[in-house]
Design a protein around this motif. Sequence first.
Motif, PDB file in Angstrom:
ATOM      1  N   ASN A  62      -2.506  33.271 100.123  1.00  0.00           N
ATOM      2  CA  ASN A  62      -2.523  32.811  98.619  1.00  0.00           C
ATOM      3  C   ASN A  62      -0.876  32.669  97.877  1.00  0.00           C
ATOM      4  O   ASN A  62      -1.034  32.118  97.200  1.00  0.00           O
ATOM      5  N   CYS A  63      -0.190  33.525  98.652  1.00  0.00           N
ATOM      6  CA  CYS A  63       0.948  33.707  97.967  1.00  0.00           C
ATOM      7  C   CYS A  63       1.941  32.674  98.067  1.00  0.00           C
ATOM      8  O   CYS A  63       2.043  32.042  99.114  1.00  0.00           O
ATOM      9  N   ILE A  64       2.326  31.949  96.767  1.00  0.00           N
ATOM     10  CA  ILE A  64       3.143  30.701  97.026  1.00  0.00           C
ATOM     11  C   ILE A  64       4.611  30.995  96.543  1.00  0.00           C
ATOM     12  O   ILE A  64       5.369  30.142  96.391  1.00  0.00           O
ATOM     13  N   GLY A  65       5.099  32.329  96.850  1.00  0.00           N
ATOM     14  CA  GLY A  65       6.378  32.653  96.620  1.00  0.00           C
ATOM     15  C   GLY A  65       6.966  32.493  95.399  1.00  0.00           C
ATOM     16  O   GLY A  65       8.333  32.209  95.197  1.00  0.00           O
ATOM     17  N   CYS A  66       6.223  32.306  94.207  1.00  0.00           N
ATOM     18  CA  CYS A  66       7.024  31.815  93.035  1.00  0.00           C
ATOM     19  C   CYS A  66       7.671  32.904  92.288  1.00  0.00           C
ATOM     20  O   CYS A  66       8.590  32.830  91.335  1.00  0.00           O
ATOM     21  N   LYS A  67       7.799  34.176  92.835  1.00  0.00           N
ATOM     22  CA  LYS A  67       8.480  35.356  92.409  1.00  0.00           C
ATOM     23  C   LYS A  67       8.228  35.969  90.997  1.00  0.00           C
ATOM     24  O   LYS A  67       8.926  36.653  90.302  1.00  0.00           O
ATOM     25  N   LEU A  68       7.210  35.448  90.406  1.00  0.00           N
ATOM     26  CA  LEU A  68       6.761  35.803  88.963  1.00  0.00           C
ATOM     27  C   LEU A  68       6.404  37.386  89.194  1.00  0.00           C
ATOM     28  O   LEU A  68       6.966  38.049  88.171  1.00  0.00           O
ATOM     29  N   CYS A  69       5.886  38.017  90.184  1.00  0.00           N
ATOM     30  CA  CYS A  69       5.648  39.352  90.167  1.00  0.00           C
ATOM     31  C   CYS A  69       7.003  40.116  90.455  1.00  0.00           C
ATOM     32  O   CYS A  69       7.076  41.221  89.887  1.00  0.00           O
ATOM     33  N   GLU A  70       7.880  39.485  90.952  1.00  0.00           N
ATOM     34  CA  GLU A  70       9.284  40.075  91.082  1.00  0.00           C
ATOM     35  C   GLU A  70      10.001  40.164  89.777  1.00  0.00           C
ATOM     36  O   GLU A  70      10.639  41.315  89.624  1.00  0.00           O
ATOM     37  N   THR A  79      10.417  42.410  96.079  1.00  0.00           N
ATOM     38  CA  THR A  79      11.661  41.425  96.377  1.00  0.00           C
ATOM     39  C   THR A  79      10.720  40.331  97.349  1.00  0.00           C
ATOM     40  O   THR A  79      10.167  40.438  98.216  1.00  0.00           O
ATOM     41  N   VAL A  80      10.830  38.949  96.821  1.00  0.00           N
ATOM     42  CA  VAL A  80       9.949  37.902  97.258  1.00  0.00           C
ATOM     43  C   VAL A  80      11.040  36.982  97.864  1.00  0.00           C
ATOM     44  O   VAL A  80      12.049  36.590  97.047  1.00  0.00           O
ATOM     45  N   GLU A  81      11.114  36.603  99.078  1.00  0.00           N
ATOM     46  CA  GLU A  81      11.786  35.347  99.502  1.00  0.00           C
ATOM     47  C   GLU A  81      10.847  34.155  99.724  1.00  0.00           C
ATOM     48  O   GLU A  81       9.968  34.198 100.368  1.00  0.00           O
ATOM     49  N   SER A  93       9.400  36.515 103.155  1.00  0.00           N
ATOM     50  CA  SER A  93       9.151  37.914 103.045  1.00  0.00           C
ATOM     51  C   SER A  93       8.746  38.363 101.799  1.00  0.00           C
ATOM     52  O   SER A  93       8.885  37.659 100.651  1.00  0.00           O
ATOM     53  N   PHE A  94       8.213  39.418 101.713  1.00  0.00           N
ATOM     54  CA  PHE A  94       7.704  40.061 100.441  1.00  0.00           C
ATOM     55  C   PHE A  94       7.619  41.641 100.606  1.00  0.00           C
ATOM     56  O   PHE A  94       7.143  42.288 101.928  1.00  0.00           O
ATOM     57  N   ILE A  95       8.513  42.286  99.884  1.00  0.00           N
ATOM     58  CA  ILE A  95       8.768  43.803 100.053  1.00  0.00           C
ATOM     59  C   ILE A  95       8.142  44.255  98.751  1.00  0.00           C
ATOM     60  O   ILE A  95       8.604  43.950  97.548  1.00  0.00           O
ATOM     61  N   VAL A 110       0.238  38.722  86.223  1.00  0.00           N
ATOM     62  CA  VAL A 110       1.107  37.291  86.207  1.00  0.00           C
ATOM     63  C   VAL A 110       0.699  36.589  87.432  1.00  0.00           C
ATOM     64  O   VAL A 110       1.130  35.431  87.386  1.00  0.00           O
ATOM     65  N   CYS A 111       0.229  36.928  88.492  1.00  0.00           N
ATOM     66  CA  CYS A 111      -0.004  36.112  89.648  1.00  0.00           C
ATOM     67  C   CYS A 111      -0.782  34.915  89.383  1.00  0.00           C
ATOM     68  O   CYS A 111      -2.049  35.267  89.220  1.00  0.00           O
ATOM     69  N   PRO A 112      -0.146  33.939  89.550  1.00  0.00           N
ATOM     70  CA  PRO A 112      -1.032  32.582  89.382  1.00  0.00           C
ATOM     71  C   PRO A 112      -1.884  32.098  90.289  1.00  0.00           C
ATOM     72  O   PRO A 112      -2.962  31.221  90.310  1.00  0.00           O
ATOM     73  N   THR A 113      -2.094  32.968  91.484  1.00  0.00           N
ATOM     74  CA  THR A 113      -3.064  32.630  92.781  1.00  0.00           C
ATOM     75  C   THR A 113      -3.873  33.600  93.248  1.00  0.00           C
ATOM     76  O   THR A 113      -4.258  33.800  94.216  1.00  0.00           O
ATOM     77  N   ASP A 114      -4.159  34.836  92.350  1.00  0.00           N
ATOM     78  CA  ASP A 114      -4.662  36.068  92.925  1.00  0.00           C
ATOM     79  C   ASP A 114      -4.115  36.504  94.375  1.00  0.00           C
ATOM     80  O   ASP A 114      -4.670  36.854  95.002  1.00  0.00           O
ATOM     81  N   ALA A 115      -2.771  36.445  94.313  1.00  0.00           N
ATOM     82  CA  ALA A 115      -2.195  36.614  95.684  1.00  0.00           C
ATOM     83  C   ALA A 115      -1.952  38.102  95.862  1.00  0.00           C
ATOM     84  O   ALA A 115      -2.363  38.679  97.068  1.00  0.00           O
ATOM     85  N   ILE A 116      -1.492  38.782  94.848  1.00  0.00           N
ATOM     86  CA  ILE A 116      -1.362  40.152  94.820  1.00  0.00           C
ATOM     87  C   ILE A 116      -2.525  40.957  94.294  1.00  0.00           C
ATOM     88  O   ILE A 116      -2.727  40.537  93.124  1.00  0.00           O
ATOM     89  N   VAL A 117      -3.108  41.815  94.792  1.00  0.00           N
ATOM     90  CA  VAL A 117      -4.336  42.646  94.078  1.00  0.00           C
ATOM     91  C   VAL A 117      -4.040  44.235  94.294  1.00  0.00           C
ATOM     92  O   VAL A 117      -3.581  44.557  95.210  1.00  0.00           O
TER      93      VAL A 117
HETATM   94  S1  SF4 Z   1       2.132  37.551  94.802  1.00  0.00           S
HETATM   95 FE1  SF4 Z   1       1.653  35.972  93.134  1.00  0.00          FE
HETATM   96  S2  SF4 Z   1       3.211  36.304  91.561  1.00  0.00           S
HETATM   97 FE2  SF4 Z   1       4.028  37.191  93.446  1.00  0.00          FE
HETATM   98  S3  SF4 Z   1       5.228  35.850  94.504  1.00  0.00           S
HETATM   99 FE3  SF4 Z   1       3.122  35.653  95.314  1.00  0.00          FE
HETATM  100  S4  SF4 Z   1       2.131  33.993  94.155  1.00  0.00           S
HETATM  101 FE4  SF4 Z   1       4.048  34.592  92.839  1.00  0.00          FE
END
Ligand code: SF4
Length: 170
Positions: A62-70, A79-81, A93-95, A110-117
């Motif tokens: 689900n993560c689209i790598g948008c970096k909002l969480c970072e 850290t999101v690449e 990558s996601f750390i 802030v996650c727009p796709t419920d990727a991080i929970v």
């Molecule tokens: S976990 Fe959510 S907010 Fe963070 S990079 Fe992925 S999609 Fe974006």
Amino acid sequence: MAKKVSNTRLVKATLLALWFTLKNLLRKPVTIQYPLIKRPLPERWRGGTFALTIDPETGEENCIGCKLCEKICPSEIITVEMEKHSGRGWAKSFILDLQACIQCELCVQVCPTDAIVMLHSMETPTTRREDLILDKDKLEANGKLYHAAWATGLKLQRLHEPKKPSVISR
Ligand code: SF4
Ligand code: SF4
């Protein structure tokens, strides 16, 4: 000079202490033999550790790598690449370094796709610091080990939406 305690006060205090002991002697203990016995967590509990979710229908991350969480993380531990292919963004990558996490939940909110929970779990004991550095594989594995907490980003965002003014009927 130390004040002399009267015999009457001493006897009263002793009797009171004995009374409390006797009163509690037959009571059931309030403690439990954790971790053999575990109390159920409250329904709205979230914390402990995190997971990155997978879409159950497509099997895609689900993560689209948008970096909002970072960007929002006050502890600066995410850290999101990002990479782009197949018409969407992905986290190459996601750390997440759990060592400095203050459990503020902003990354989830802030996650727009419920990727991080956050998870409905509180057990992440470890004696090794490196276990607290969560990479993509560990975060995805967490999603299979534990249930996600009820509060996903999209649910929380809907809760924060301003209420529509009610229409006054004439
Ligand atoms: S976990 Fe959510 S907010 Fe963070 S990079 Fe992925 S999609 Fe974006
Ligand atoms: S809960 Fe807060 S401190 Fe922890 S990773 Fe998320 S945004 Fe950062």
